[in-house]
Design a protein around this motif. Structure first.
Motif, mmCIF file in Angstrom:
data_model
loop_
_atom_site.group_PDB
_atom_site.id
_atom_site.type_symbol
_atom_site.label_atom_id
_atom_site.label_comp_id
_atom_site.label_asym_id
_atom_site.label_seq_id
_atom_site.Cartn_x
_atom_site.Cartn_y
_atom_site.Cartn_z
ATOM 1 N N SER B 8 0.823 -1.207 0.000
ATOM 2 C CA SER B 8 0.000 0.000 0.000
ATOM 3 C C SER B 8 0.860 1.261 0.000
ATOM 4 C CB SER B 8 -0.932 -0.005 1.215
ATOM 5 O OG SER B 8 -0.152 -0.072 2.383
ATOM 6 N N GLY B 9 2.178 1.116 0.081
ATOM 7 C CA GLY B 9 3.052 2.287 0.067
ATOM 8 C C GLY B 9 4.372 1.967 -0.595
ATOM 9 N N ASP B 10 5.258 2.970 -0.669
ATOM 10 C CA ASP B 10 6.503 2.766 -1.400
ATOM 11 C C ASP B 10 7.690 2.530 -0.474
ATOM 12 O OD1 ASP B 10 6.656 5.245 -0.324
ATOM 13 O OD2 ASP B 10 7.359 6.244 -2.145
ATOM 14 N N TRP B 25 1.025 -0.199 -4.825
ATOM 15 C CA TRP B 25 2.416 -0.359 -5.246
ATOM 16 C C TRP B 25 2.747 -1.833 -5.370
ATOM 17 C CZ3 TRP B 25 5.944 3.754 -5.895
ATOM 18 C CH2 TRP B 25 5.468 5.022 -5.510
ATOM 19 N N PHE B 26 3.797 -2.110 -6.148
ATOM 20 C CA PHE B 26 4.356 -3.456 -6.180
ATOM 21 C C PHE B 26 5.740 -3.376 -5.538
ATOM 22 C CE2 PHE B 26 1.611 -3.592 -10.009
ATOM 23 C CZ PHE B 26 0.821 -4.675 -9.648
ATOM 24 N N CYS B 27 6.007 -4.269 -4.605
ATOM 25 C CA CYS B 27 7.350 -4.332 -4.040
ATOM 26 C C CYS B 27 8.043 -5.511 -4.690
ATOM 27 C CB CYS B 27 7.288 -4.525 -2.533
ATOM 28 S SG CYS B 27 8.902 -4.895 -1.833
ATOM 29 N N ILE B 28 9.129 -5.252 -5.381
ATOM 30 C CA ILE B 28 9.856 -6.325 -6.054
ATOM 31 C C ILE B 28 11.048 -6.704 -5.185
ATOM 32 C CG2 ILE B 28 11.039 -7.020 -8.175
ATOM 33 C CD1 ILE B 28 9.371 -4.243 -9.124
ATOM 34 N N LYS B 40 5.177 1.817 -8.797
ATOM 35 C CA LYS B 40 3.790 2.301 -8.669
ATOM 36 C C LYS B 40 2.913 1.539 -9.648
ATOM 37 C CE LYS B 40 0.715 5.590 -7.376
ATOM 38 N NZ LYS B 40 -0.199 4.794 -6.569
ATOM 39 N N ASN B 41 1.750 1.121 -9.174
ATOM 40 C CA ASN B 41 0.823 0.433 -10.065
ATOM 41 C C ASN B 41 0.008 1.467 -10.826
ATOM 42 O OD1 ASN B 41 -0.916 -1.322 -11.310
ATOM 43 N ND2 ASN B 41 -2.077 -1.811 -9.462
ATOM 44 N N VAL B 42 0.057 1.395 -12.152
ATOM 45 C CA VAL B 42 -0.665 2.386 -12.954
ATOM 46 C C VAL B 42 -2.141 2.046 -13.084
ATOM 47 C CG1 VAL B 42 1.274 3.244 -14.299
ATOM 48 C CG2 VAL B 42 0.102 1.169 -15.035
#
Lengths: 146, 108
Positions: B8-10, B25-28, B40-42
């Motif tokens: 839910s955040g960066d 957000w995606f955490c890789i 960031k998820n578009v």
């Protein structure tokens, strides 16, 4: 001929096979059968607090169908409470991906792609996992009177 | 091994997002290098096909594993077909750091 029923997707089956009232004055011999899809509808709407559109999308059915299943679920539970009868879970018209597994150690649910050699939990690496396909105590659809 | 955790955040203290296609957000997380990156998820507010697009993004990024709270029918089918492992965590109060800690402590 009646239209074929579209199967309802259930993400996780109930982790119990039934509920029994205790301390009842006039215990009824009757029981109600709560279908997996009814449990799922109740869970998505009242526990996960989704709206009906989201829940219907997840279960692969239309919103009105979901509303009907949800209504059945509430009525069955109300009936069980008022008439003091047991609630038993039954498979119903649900489908679950058999390739979904659950870890007994950390409660994660996961898939194991064909290319994976190890069959363990991706989160805690435990091998103590169970498949959703082999449920014990579940009633098969043929036993349900419609 | 490349793992994606929906967030839910960066940052690492952000709560994990239970949505897949509409996650913020995606955490890789790279298990070998122990590094994290946030993307960031578009499609967070997309009208439709958010899950499908997110699943296709996972394929193009060569992800091996996705951790989220739920997967829609389409996203699941796509991820399944590309042999990407899906994991669902039921606890919504986990932070990204908690999940990474779980992943790395099991492998130590």
């Amino acid at each position: 001929m009646a239209r074929r029923r579209r199967l309802r997707k259930v993400v996780a089956p109930p982790s119990f096979t039934g509920y029994k009232p205790y301390g009842a004055k006039n215990k009824s011999r009757k029981s109600v059968e709560l279908l997996y899809e009814e449990y799922e509808a109740l869970k998505l709407l009242d526990y996960d607090l989704m709206n009906q559109k989201e829940a219907a999308g997840l279960m692969g059915i239309s919103r009105p169908t979901l509303a009907r299943i949800y209504e059945d679920a509430r009525r069955k539970i109300a009936k069980a409470f008022v008439e003091v009868c047991e609630i038993k879970t039954a498979y119903g018209n649900a489908w679950m991906e058999k390739h979904w597994y659950e870890c007994n150690k950390c409660d994660a649910r996961f898939t194991i792609p064909e290319t994976f050699e190890e069959r363990n939990c991706p989160i805690c690496l435990s091998h103590d996992i169970k498949s959703h396909g082999d449920l014990k105590g579940a009633v098969s659809p043929s036993e349900i009177k419609s | 091994m490349k793992t994606v955790i929906t967030s839910s955040g960066d940052n690492l203290d952000a709560l994990f997002d239970r949505r897949f296609g509409r996650t913020e957000w995606f955490c890789i997380y790279d298990e070998d290098a122990r590094s994290t990156a946030f993307l960031k998820n578009v499609n967070t507010n997309a009208g439709s096909d958010a899950g499908e697009k997110a699943a296709e993004m996972m394929i193009s990024m060569n992800v091996n594993k996705v951790i989220s709270g739920d997967f829609g029918l389409l996203a699941e089918a796509i991820l399944d077909a590309s042999n990407i492992q899906m994991a669902i965590l039921p606890d919504p109060n986990l932070t990204i750091a908690d999940i990474i800690e779980r992943l790395s402590s099991a492998r130590r």
